[in-house]
Design a protein around this motif. Structure first.
Motif, PDB file in Angstrom:
ATOM      1  N   ASN A 135     -12.600  11.130  -4.841  1.00  0.00           N
ATOM      2  CA  ASN A 135     -11.685  10.402  -3.956  1.00  0.00           C
ATOM      3  C   ASN A 135     -10.329  10.176  -4.630  1.00  0.00           C
ATOM      4  O   ASN A 135      -9.275  10.305  -3.995  1.00  0.00           O
ATOM      5  CB  ASN A 135     -12.293   9.058  -3.552  1.00  0.00           C
ATOM      6  N   THR A 136     -10.356   9.845  -5.931  1.00  0.00           N
ATOM      7  CA  THR A 136      -9.116   9.659  -6.671  1.00  0.00           C
ATOM      8  C   THR A 136      -8.332  10.962  -6.742  1.00  0.00           C
ATOM      9  O   THR A 136      -7.110  10.983  -6.537  1.00  0.00           O
ATOM     10  CB  THR A 136      -9.411   9.150  -8.101  1.00  0.00           C
TER      11      THR A 136
ATOM     12  N   TYR B 148      -3.966  14.664  -4.953  1.00  0.00           N
ATOM     13  CA  TYR B 148      -3.636  15.915  -4.251  1.00  0.00           C
ATOM     14  C   TYR B 148      -2.724  15.641  -3.054  1.00  0.00           C
ATOM     15  O   TYR B 148      -1.692  16.303  -2.874  1.00  0.00           O
ATOM     16  CB  TYR B 148      -4.936  16.592  -3.801  1.00  0.00           C
ATOM     17  N   ASP B 149      -3.078  14.641  -2.260  1.00  0.00           N
ATOM     18  CA  ASP B 149      -2.266  14.294  -1.086  1.00  0.00           C
ATOM     19  C   ASP B 149      -0.871  13.824  -1.494  1.00  0.00           C
ATOM     20  O   ASP B 149       0.129  14.139  -0.839  1.00  0.00           O
ATOM     21  CB  ASP B 149      -2.956  13.202  -0.263  1.00  0.00           C
ATOM     22  N   LEU B 150      -0.816  13.065  -2.581  1.00  0.00           N
ATOM     23  CA  LEU B 150       0.461  12.554  -3.086  1.00  0.00           C
ATOM     24  C   LEU B 150       1.363  13.705  -3.512  1.00  0.00           C
ATOM     25  O   LEU B 150       2.572  13.724  -3.208  1.00  0.00           O
ATOM     26  CB  LEU B 150       0.199  11.619  -4.268  1.00  0.00           C
TER      27      LEU B 150
ATOM     28  N   HIS C 284       0.161  -2.946  -7.020  1.00  0.00           N
ATOM     29  CA  HIS C 284      -0.059  -1.804  -7.910  1.00  0.00           C
ATOM     30  C   HIS C 284       0.213  -2.174  -9.365  1.00  0.00           C
ATOM     31  O   HIS C 284       0.560  -1.316 -10.178  1.00  0.00           O
ATOM     32  CB  HIS C 284       0.840  -0.637  -7.510  1.00  0.00           C
TER      33      HIS C 284
ATOM     34  N   GLU D 154       0.812  -1.212   0.000  1.00  0.00           N
ATOM     35  CA  GLU D 154       0.000   0.000   0.000  1.00  0.00           C
ATOM     36  C   GLU D 154       0.851   1.270   0.000  1.00  0.00           C
ATOM     37  O   GLU D 154       0.422   2.321  -0.473  1.00  0.00           O
ATOM     38  CB  GLU D 154      -0.925  -0.006   1.223  1.00  0.00           C
ATOM     39  N   TYR D 155       2.089   1.167   0.490  1.00  0.00           N
ATOM     40  CA  TYR D 155       2.884   2.364   0.752  1.00  0.00           C
ATOM     41  C   TYR D 155       4.024   2.593  -0.236  1.00  0.00           C
ATOM     42  O   TYR D 155       4.699   3.617  -0.158  1.00  0.00           O
ATOM     43  CB  TYR D 155       3.477   2.274   2.172  1.00  0.00           C
TER      44      TYR D 155
ATOM     45  N   GLU E 209      -8.481  13.463  -4.699  1.00  0.00           N
ATOM     46  CA  GLU E 209      -7.967  13.770  -3.354  1.00  0.00           C
ATOM     47  C   GLU E 209      -6.694  12.966  -3.073  1.00  0.00           C
ATOM     48  O   GLU E 209      -5.745  13.481  -2.473  1.00  0.00           O
ATOM     49  CB  GLU E 209      -9.020  13.481  -2.294  1.00  0.00           C
ATOM     50  N   ASP E 210      -6.665  11.713  -3.520  1.00  0.00           N
ATOM     51  CA  ASP E 210      -5.455  10.895  -3.360  1.00  0.00           C
ATOM     52  C   ASP E 210      -4.283  11.513  -4.123  1.00  0.00           C
ATOM     53  O   ASP E 210      -3.149  11.566  -3.621  1.00  0.00           O
ATOM     54  CB  ASP E 210      -5.701   9.469  -3.861  1.00  0.00           C
TER      55      ASP E 210
END
Length: 268
Positions: free
Chosen positions: A202-203, A208-210, A92, A66-67, A205-206
């Motif tokens: 949601n995608t 954006y956070d990345l 992934h 996941e990370y 936002e992911d």
């Protein structure tokens, strides 16, 4: 239009019509070692010969999938470039086309090849202290984009998928500049991506956070890639009939990681 192109896939393959998710399953042999060997074999006509090295393929632990990135190349010690390692993150890696192009990015003609080829030229050790992310990631992205045309896909399908990948990476780079230079909020970023038909909040936002977590990261990949394309255009103009893929690739690889103004000075 995308569905029409993708529906005309090679017999026995299954290509998703949603190119923003899975790219499809078309390879007869999707073993990573086989793919890597096949990619290395494609170097002969368009790239200088690679040095002989061994490459071990490892898999990311389930608990870390996941990370971590979809794959990564472990840069070897400067005095021991014979043994190389590529990690694959199966969490992934949705399909074999993604695996193929990722191994081109990390392996041949991407990071692994560029690293061991330059090391074989015995550069001054100080060059190992200098970091030029635009060159290394730009070259790997350039390699990844080329690799679509090495797959069993039709030229039309390969072109569509390559252009789609390029456009999405370009959007990430624009968002990177928007967020970190122009101060975009999450709402601004959602509005930007929706303007290009990417509507899953949601995608976005992911993404954006990345981008928030790693400023200017996507610029290394995309602007570096575009710089190589511009160098190639200029080489075609300046060298005329003397231009070949191999001559161009050897010129930029022989200079090694550097800023693009320095590369331009040396190859021309």
């Amino acid at each position: 239009a995308m569905q029409t192109v993708l529906a005309a896939s090679t017999q026995g393959s299954s290509i998703s019509s949603d190119v923003f998710k899975t790219q499809g399953t078309v390879l007869e042999d999707s073993n990573p070692a086989s793919i890597l060997a096949g990619l290395e074999g494609r170097l002969k006509d368009s790239f200088p010969a690679p040095p002989e090295v061994s490459t071990q393929i490892k898999y990311v632990q389930k608990s870390m999938e996941e990370y971590l990135s979809p794959a990564f190349y472990m840069v070897p010690a400067i005095d021991s470039t014979k043994n190389n390692v590529i990690y694959i993150n199966q969490g992934h890696m949705p399909d074999d086309i993604s695996l193929f192009t990722t191994l081109a990015h990390e392996g041949y003609p991407g990071h692994l090849y560029q690293t061991v080829y330059y090391a074989s030229r015995k550069p001054d050790p100080i060059r190992n202290l200098l970091n030029y992310g635009g060159y290394t990631e730009g070259w790997a992205t350039y390699s990844e984009m080329m690799s679509y045309y090495y797959t069993p896909l039709t030229k039309e399908q390969a072109t569509l998928m390559q252009k789609n990948t390029s456009v999405i990476l370009g959007l990430y780079a624009l968002a990177d500049m928007g967020i970190h230079y122009d101060g975009w909020t999450l709402l601004d970023t959602v509005s930007f991506f929706r303007g290009y038909g990417i509507t899953d909040t949601n995608t976005i936002e992911d993404i954006y956070d990345l981008i928030i977590a790693d400023p200017a990261n996507y610029l290394k990949y995309y602007i570096g890639y575009v710089e190589f394309l511009e160098l190639k255009k200029d080489a075609m103009d300046k060298w005329g009939d003397g231009f070949t893929q191999k001559r161009f690739h050897k010129a930029v690889l022989d200079v090694g990681p550097a800023s693009f103004d320095v590369i331009r000075k040396y190859i021309f």
